[in-house]
Design an enzyme around this catalytic site. Sequence first.
Site: not given
Length: 455
Positions: A332, A391
């Site tokens: 991320h 996700d």
Amino acid sequence: MTEINLENHSPELEALCNEFRANNRISPENFELYQVKRGLRNPDGTGVMAGLTLICNVHGYLIADGELIPDVGKLTYRGIDLNDIVNGCTAENRFGFEEVAWLLLFGKQPTKSQLDNFREVLSSCRELPEYFAEDMIIKAPSKNVMNKLARSVLALYSYDGDPDNLSLENNMRQAIQLIARLPTIMTYAYQVKRRHFDKKSMYFHPLDPNQSTAESILNAIRPDRSFTDEEAKLLDICMLIHAEHGGGNNSTFTARVLSSTGTDIYSAISAAIGSLKGPRHGGANHRVMTMMNGLMEGVKDWKDEEEVSDYLERILRKKVPDHSGLIYGIGHAVYTLSDPRAVILKKQACKLAEKRGMKDQFDLFERVEQLAPEVFAKVTGKPKVMCANVDFYSGLVYEMLGIPSDLYTPMFAVSRIAGWCAHRIEEMETCGRIMRPAYRSLSKSIPYVPIDQRN
């Protein structure tokens, strides 16, 4: 006139692309030479400071003596820890998405009466304008529901009697209507896609004004309209944690960039949906499931860490499955040690997997999460602190809830609309200056050549 073939891989198209490649190369070294912050990222990976916000804070690392120090991820909505919101709603056995939408829009937690009234307002706004479904969705089906969401939001401009009024009052009206209507547009678009492209039955169930947003979605996509309270509450948690993620994520920043020009809300939100569709942003949740399905087929023993690692290495070396070289759902831009949203979803996924007899599949996801960082270090030679992002587990939760894969990323959009609208209004009310970053030109002055003298 000779017809030019512009189909993929045609000689004519290839010639045009070669012309572009010959004249449009920018050397990677130039980005360093001119100190260009690609991706609006600083050299240490932190984001370029582009604005101020009261809406949300995304914490993923510390800075000490100029160095980035990995830290446990924390996400706060208007100063309130996301975990506290989830735990509070769970303890009181109630839906939380509508409360979060209020919190993001107005800046404080609603009272019970305010929340009850807000839920009624949202419920009353779910119906689409007259003939909108027929003219904008049914008559123009799309293979991709995200594409239909963007087009439909843009089309709502034509059904608004005062679309360009930029007052706070008008922006708030439009925002509330969009938050309410986007789930309806999504479920309609999905049904039309099923009928037109998948050759399956299409059904439009009537809206129930007494249902929460999560319940109304399950009501719309289930053929028999049946679902359990547990399923609806889990979907609500998914929506709650996807509702907002700061001003710097690509889709929210897109909404703020467009809003800074003074354009209408429909243009700004449609652009944000287009951003979220990308596989490097919200579209990653669908790519995670595609990647994991490939892994489940390509790995004989899911418990064999060496075999799983070998497959992950093949992914990073662009050999499988989409040749992107990306392990979707891992890593991320801000979070280092953990993504709080992924932590919440992982717990929910584990509980649901045990009930649905899918524990082996969950364990494989967890194994990939654990192995990915060391495989990444092996392939790139660059050790990096990486964690699963939101996700990675969201697609698995949706699959176990029976949410069609066509709706994984659209579910992200109908949740994030709350954050987009909050940032849209904040940009309009507090910033007041068009965003205009700089690009350095590398082109050199050359003379104009008459057309009959060109090579």
